[in-house]
Design a protein around this motif. Sequence first.
Motif, PDB file in Angstrom:
ATOM      1  N   SER A  77      25.811 -19.655  -0.221  1.00 62.89           N
ATOM      2  CA  SER A  77      27.000 -20.478  -0.391  1.00 62.89           C
ATOM      3  C   SER A  77      26.736 -21.861   0.186  1.00 62.89           C
ATOM      4  N   LYS A  78      27.678 -22.762  -0.033  1.00 60.99           N
ATOM      5  CA  LYS A  78      27.570 -24.103   0.537  1.00 60.99           C
ATOM      6  C   LYS A  78      27.497 -24.035   2.060  1.00 60.99           C
ATOM      7  N   VAL A  79      28.288 -23.137   2.641  1.00 58.06           N
ATOM      8  CA  VAL A  79      28.292 -22.978   4.100  1.00 58.06           C
ATOM      9  C   VAL A  79      26.961 -22.426   4.581  1.00 58.06           C
ATOM     10  N   ASP A  80      26.389 -21.439   3.870  1.00 63.14           N
ATOM     11  CA  ASP A  80      25.084 -20.893   4.240  1.00 63.14           C
ATOM     12  C   ASP A  80      24.018 -21.978   4.210  1.00 63.14           C
ATOM     13  N   SER A  81      24.055 -22.828   3.211  1.00 72.28           N
ATOM     14  CA  SER A  81      23.068 -23.911   3.099  1.00 72.28           C
ATOM     15  C   SER A  81      23.216 -24.888   4.260  1.00 72.28           C
ATOM     16  N   PHE A  82      24.459 -25.161   4.653  1.00 69.29           N
ATOM     17  CA  PHE A  82      24.695 -26.025   5.812  1.00 69.29           C
ATOM     18  C   PHE A  82      24.115 -25.405   7.076  1.00 69.29           C
ATOM     19  N   PHE A 398      32.021  -9.630   3.742  1.00 67.82           N
ATOM     20  CA  PHE A 398      32.831  -8.420   3.698  1.00 67.82           C
ATOM     21  C   PHE A 398      33.697  -8.378   2.438  1.00 67.82           C
ATOM     22  N   LEU A 399      33.557  -7.290   1.666  1.00 69.25           N
ATOM     23  CA  LEU A 399      34.312  -7.067   0.431  1.00 69.25           C
ATOM     24  C   LEU A 399      34.200  -8.240  -0.533  1.00 69.25           C
ATOM     25  N   GLY A 400      33.025  -8.896  -0.506  1.00 68.83           N
ATOM     26  CA  GLY A 400      32.766  -9.975  -1.445  1.00 68.83           C
ATOM     27  C   GLY A 400      33.259 -11.337  -1.015  1.00 68.83           C
ATOM     28  N   ALA A 401      33.921 -11.422   0.137  1.00 66.95           N
ATOM     29  CA  ALA A 401      34.419 -12.710   0.624  1.00 66.95           C
ATOM     30  C   ALA A 401      33.281 -13.464   1.311  1.00 66.95           C
ATOM     31  N   ARG A 402      32.922 -14.603   0.780  1.00 69.43           N
ATOM     32  CA  ARG A 402      31.779 -15.346   1.296  1.00 69.43           C
ATOM     33  C   ARG A 402      32.015 -15.824   2.724  1.00 69.43           C
ATOM     34  N   ASN A 403      30.994 -15.644   3.541  1.00 63.50           N
ATOM     35  CA  ASN A 403      30.981 -16.084   4.936  1.00 63.50           C
ATOM     36  C   ASN A 403      32.073 -15.430   5.780  1.00 63.50           C
ATOM     37  N   LEU A 404      32.498 -14.239   5.347  1.00 62.70           N
ATOM     38  CA  LEU A 404      33.372 -13.390   6.158  1.00 62.70           C
ATOM     39  C   LEU A 404      32.558 -12.164   6.559  1.00 62.70           C
ATOM     40  N   ASP A 405      32.256 -12.046   7.840  1.00 58.53           N
ATOM     41  CA  ASP A 405      31.381 -10.983   8.336  1.00 58.53           C
ATOM     42  C   ASP A 405      32.163 -10.087   9.290  1.00 58.53           C
ATOM     43  N   PHE A 406      31.891  -8.803   9.200  1.00 53.22           N
ATOM     44  CA  PHE A 406      32.611  -7.797   9.980  1.00 53.22           C
ATOM     45  C   PHE A 406      31.601  -6.960  10.761  1.00 53.22           C
ATOM     46  N   GLN A 407      31.966  -6.592  11.976  1.00 50.51           N
ATOM     47  CA  GLN A 407      31.082  -5.769  12.814  1.00 50.51           C
ATOM     48  C   GLN A 407      31.894  -4.703  13.538  1.00 50.51           C
TER      49      GLN A 407
END
Length: 558
Positions: A77-82, A398-407
């Motif tokens: 995603s754009k955020v990942d590239s940043f 998480f569930l396809g939402a970009r840059n939303l991570d769950f632990q």
Amino acid sequence: MPFQPLRTFIAFFFISLSLFGQSGNIPYSTDYYHLLERYEVKSGQLANEYHVNVKPFERRRVANYLEAMETDSLGLSKVDSFNLRYLKQDSWEWLSDEPEQEKGLWNLFFKQRSDFYHFKNGDFDIHVNPVFHFGGGISSLEGEKQNTFINTRGIRIRGSVNNKLGFYTYFSENQAGTPFYVRDFVLNTDGYPYNGYTKVVNGDSLNMVRDYFQAEGYLMFYPSKNIMLRLGHSKNFIGSGIRSMILSDFSSPYFNFAANVKLGRLEYQNLLAKMNNVQEDFDVADLEVIPPKFMVFHHLNLNVTKNFNLGLFEMVMFGDRKFDMNYLNPVIFYRFVEGLIGSSDNALVGADFKLNLANRVSLYGQLVLDEFNRSQNDEDGWYGQKNAGQLGMKYFDFLGARNLDFQFEYNYARPYTFSHFTTYSNLLNYNLPMAHPLGANFKETMLRGRYQPIDRLNLTLTYLWNQKGYDSDTLNWGGDLSKNYRVNRPLEFGNSIGQGAKGTIRLLRLSSSYMLYHNLWIDVSYQKRRFFGISGDQNENLFKFGIRYNAWKEDYLF
């Protein structure tokens, strides 16, 4: 001197080698390291440059990994590239294609965004960064309020000489106001989380305004491209979780010698460390030396497949004598040595694993055995069933939402785990647990969600629930690592997690961080913590805000 045999060994070893190459480590931070693991999981293949369950990572290896990563196939995603640009910039000196220098300030400072000042030529490389963290807040407990604050000023310096000798040093001078629950922890344990010697201003333990130094510094050598040697004061973290059940960063920095061997998918680490036993009587006013205690630790882990890593580790704690030369052998089973010399030391063994699935999910865990007796272990609740464990899962996007991570993470330690029959062999350093902040006799569930909606904004929600058994009257129920497990132990059998006087913690924290400039952050957080059990019901609310530059947040999650 107690550590003289180790010093002699290391000096001889270094002199006898032809050294080349060097690198520094990236200081451990859960937020920073989360980004690195996110790329590894999304790539669908475990990193061979570094293994995520052995921290901190070498800066050179991280840069090599990021530069070689096939980003086109990851669907970033754009955020990942940043974030990727941010991570590369942070270790730019190790990139084959160095970023162009900027004019900066007075053509001298900020010529690279990640460095206040740097100088690099064929013989010398140095990076200098100021550190500051200024913030305030308020802690409220049952109608009582207390101001909290942080005032940190310091400096970080890293570099190399002739591409043979690497160095890192960090120093800061700090004053801090303490939330109620951290104050209570200090009063109960006489240990200051993440720090060693700390002065309480005016001796006022009620308000507990702390004045303290923080410092780390070490040298790094590469006798070959596959071997790294590090000598100095620092911390280590073993595991892939929020917690480590064997060696974390919760205690004070300690003097240690680390030898890491990296051969393709295999990594072997050997640690020799000198720690501080402040449980023994000594008089600071008379400038007496704090009695030392020693740790030896080795960890062997292998990327068995491209998605599965398995590690085995062993630790021995000992003291009340000079450093034992028997433990200098890096390729022997410590339990054999411990038995050979009299079986008076505290030996622990364990394993960890990490399994990545579907470019989205990472499963991880640890198991630690502090004592094992086959004939007694089948008995229900035998006190010697001293073990601890961890099981966790990370779900990225998480569930396809970009840059939303769950632990999700579950941790436990049975009664009397990590304790021993002397103060020199328990797992305490400067009165602080070397693994989990709760010590032993507890179980815990943690949930964490991270969301980065735009480039520079990070939102984190953390929830934890834990239950611990505390001592009552003079009885030792197995949760206090400072106590001799042979004394005042009520039960031989029938022991269970949470026995004694139960205390339960529920903690919810919402935090946000916005990056104004490279490693310049504005933070705002709110935390609600409820403790109920042995001392009634306590509800504490904590609001904090601050600005920090090249400084990492310390998580007081207990």
